[in-house]
Design a protein around this motif. Sequence first.
Motif, mmCIF file in Angstrom:
data_model
loop_
_atom_site.group_PDB
_atom_site.id
_atom_site.type_symbol
_atom_site.label_atom_id
_atom_site.label_comp_id
_atom_site.label_asym_id
_atom_site.label_seq_id
_atom_site.Cartn_x
_atom_site.Cartn_y
_atom_site.Cartn_z
ATOM 1 N N ARG A 305 9.896 -22.191 -18.522
ATOM 2 C CA ARG A 305 10.753 -23.210 -17.895
ATOM 3 C C ARG A 305 10.752 -24.490 -18.729
ATOM 4 N NH1 ARG A 305 12.936 -22.078 -13.094
ATOM 5 N NH2 ARG A 305 11.866 -20.582 -11.696
ATOM 6 N N GLU A 306 9.574 -24.909 -19.151
ATOM 7 C CA GLU A 306 9.472 -26.134 -19.947
ATOM 8 C C GLU A 306 10.222 -25.986 -21.265
ATOM 9 O OE1 GLU A 306 5.338 -26.966 -20.394
ATOM 10 O OE2 GLU A 306 5.067 -27.628 -18.321
ATOM 11 N N ALA A 308 12.742 -23.960 -21.984
ATOM 12 C CA ALA A 308 14.187 -23.907 -21.736
ATOM 13 C C ALA A 308 14.743 -25.288 -21.422
ATOM 14 C CB ALA A 308 14.484 -22.938 -20.598
ATOM 15 N N GLU A 309 14.011 -26.077 -20.646
ATOM 16 C CA GLU A 309 14.476 -27.419 -20.293
ATOM 17 C C GLU A 309 14.590 -28.306 -21.526
ATOM 18 O OE1 GLU A 309 11.763 -28.783 -17.368
ATOM 19 O OE2 GLU A 309 12.537 -27.459 -15.781
ATOM 20 N N MET A 310 13.593 -28.248 -22.412
ATOM 21 C CA MET A 310 13.633 -29.069 -23.619
ATOM 22 C C MET A 310 14.784 -28.662 -24.536
ATOM 23 S SD MET A 310 9.673 -29.834 -24.660
ATOM 24 C CE MET A 310 8.939 -28.338 -24.020
ATOM 25 N N ARG A 311 15.019 -27.365 -24.653
ATOM 26 C CA ARG A 311 16.104 -26.913 -25.523
ATOM 27 C C ARG A 311 17.468 -27.201 -24.905
ATOM 28 N NH1 ARG A 311 12.719 -21.722 -27.501
ATOM 29 N NH2 ARG A 311 12.207 -22.486 -29.579
ATOM 30 N N THR A 312 17.562 -27.136 -23.579
ATOM 31 C CA THR A 312 18.824 -27.414 -22.917
ATOM 32 C C THR A 312 19.232 -28.868 -23.108
ATOM 33 O OG1 THR A 312 18.382 -25.712 -21.264
ATOM 34 C CG2 THR A 312 20.053 -27.331 -20.704
ATOM 35 N N GLU A 313 18.246 -29.755 -23.279
ATOM 36 C CA GLU A 313 18.559 -31.163 -23.547
ATOM 37 C C GLU A 313 19.413 -31.308 -24.797
ATOM 38 O OE1 GLU A 313 15.197 -33.714 -23.692
ATOM 39 O OE2 GLU A 313 14.455 -33.128 -21.712
ATOM 40 N N SER A 316 22.898 -26.474 -24.174
ATOM 41 C CA SER A 316 22.701 -25.460 -23.136
ATOM 42 C C SER A 316 23.123 -24.074 -23.612
ATOM 43 C CB SER A 316 23.489 -25.840 -21.880
ATOM 44 O OG SER A 316 24.873 -25.924 -22.177
ATOM 45 N N THR A 321 17.701 -21.071 -26.242
ATOM 46 C CA THR A 321 17.634 -21.362 -24.817
ATOM 47 C C THR A 321 17.783 -20.084 -24.000
ATOM 48 O OG1 THR A 321 18.647 -23.535 -25.238
ATOM 49 C CG2 THR A 321 18.629 -22.759 -22.959
ATOM 50 N N ASP A 324 14.560 -18.106 -24.063
ATOM 51 C CA ASP A 324 13.583 -18.627 -23.098
ATOM 52 C C ASP A 324 13.935 -18.215 -21.674
ATOM 53 O OD1 ASP A 324 12.076 -19.877 -25.053
ATOM 54 O OD2 ASP A 324 13.215 -21.734 -24.930
ATOM 55 N N LYS A 325 15.225 -18.263 -21.333
ATOM 56 C CA LYS A 325 15.637 -17.898 -19.969
ATOM 57 C C LYS A 325 15.451 -16.405 -19.716
ATOM 58 C CE LYS A 325 18.779 -21.767 -19.222
ATOM 59 N NZ LYS A 325 20.179 -22.197 -18.943
#
Length: 394
Positions: A305-306, A308-313, A316, A321, A324-325
């Motif tokens: 989760r962490e 994916a969130e950093m890469r989505t910044e 997306s 990303t 990771d998902k």
Amino acid sequence: SRLPEAEALGADVLSRQRRLLPPNSADFVDTLNNVALLRRAQGKYREAEALYTEAIQDARATDGMDRAYTLQIMSNLVIAYRFEGKLAEAEKLNNDVLDQQRRLLGPEHPDTVQSLYFSAVLLSDMGRFEESERDARAVLQLRKKVLGPDHPETLACEITVAVELKNEGKFKEAESLSTHAYEAYLQQLGPDHADTFQAVNCLANVHHDEGRLDSAGQMLRDVLERERRVLGPGHSRTLSTLVELGRVYFDKHDLDKAQTAAEEVRERVGTNPGSRLIRRAEADELLGRIALARDDAAGAEKLFREAAEMRTERSSDDWETWVDKSALGEALTALGRLDEARPLLTDAKRGLADAGSRIPADRRGEIERAAARIEKLNLVAHHPAEDDGRAAQP
């Protein structure tokens, strides 16, 4: 390297110039560009973007401002866009700069060649590896012609071509080019130069992709020791080497050493912004894979989760990303949270399939892995856990 102090001085000068000089002053434009460079070097990309944009607007309104210098500031904005993940904006602006430089300066001017090099880098970031190789080879030929075959800038472009060949799965040719660049750098600059480090890393990555894990690991350990001493243990390039070494350990099934490497990256990065945060995402992904290998699905969920969130910044729709998902979906499946896992896995499978050839050759197995995770989820859904808590056998 005392960037915060340099930025503070530059910001003070900029504040005074705002009061004392008209906005279309050449000195004011120059300070805007310099402070933006300092902020970009510290990973403050949005702040740098704002200053570059202001500098370009003022430069265009300044009588007598060197047009070539304005184009250089625009090129600096291209780099800021890239690090923000704004690849479409970066490509559009860089193409505009390149067209103007070709007309104003000529195709062989260093600024023009540098913009063509940026084009190759951006195309690679977008997964358009064959186009990137084309532009990188064009730069390589120009630099050989103007600077010579063993000039450091020529060799840097040779490494770029090698990276694109590796991404396309052409490992032998990639190894040949990166070996030549490494040997030339070693002779000219010595083993402790940053350019030599880059060449070693490229060669080690090729060996890793070819499955030559022992030689890849040895090269990465050697260069990591030098990078720690020369660049510092928290430098982005040092951390990138540490992540790659952790991946080699993981592929050798040495989970303890892989975990040690990834945890050091997390500790060094902390919450610092910029490109070093990408190293944190890479470390979290690796730690998540280690947690799954140790049947720690809850720990893996948190880590993926962490990441994916950093890469989505940044983006997306980046293929990493989706990786990771997809892995997060596997962790949720292992935890029995199938309703959460299914949409994640379905979207990840579609995202990776759409990315297709934009994924480097050594990571394209993620497409099949995503499909296998959906099959596993369906199997678990059709054979739920028995009363004693054990999964039913198919």
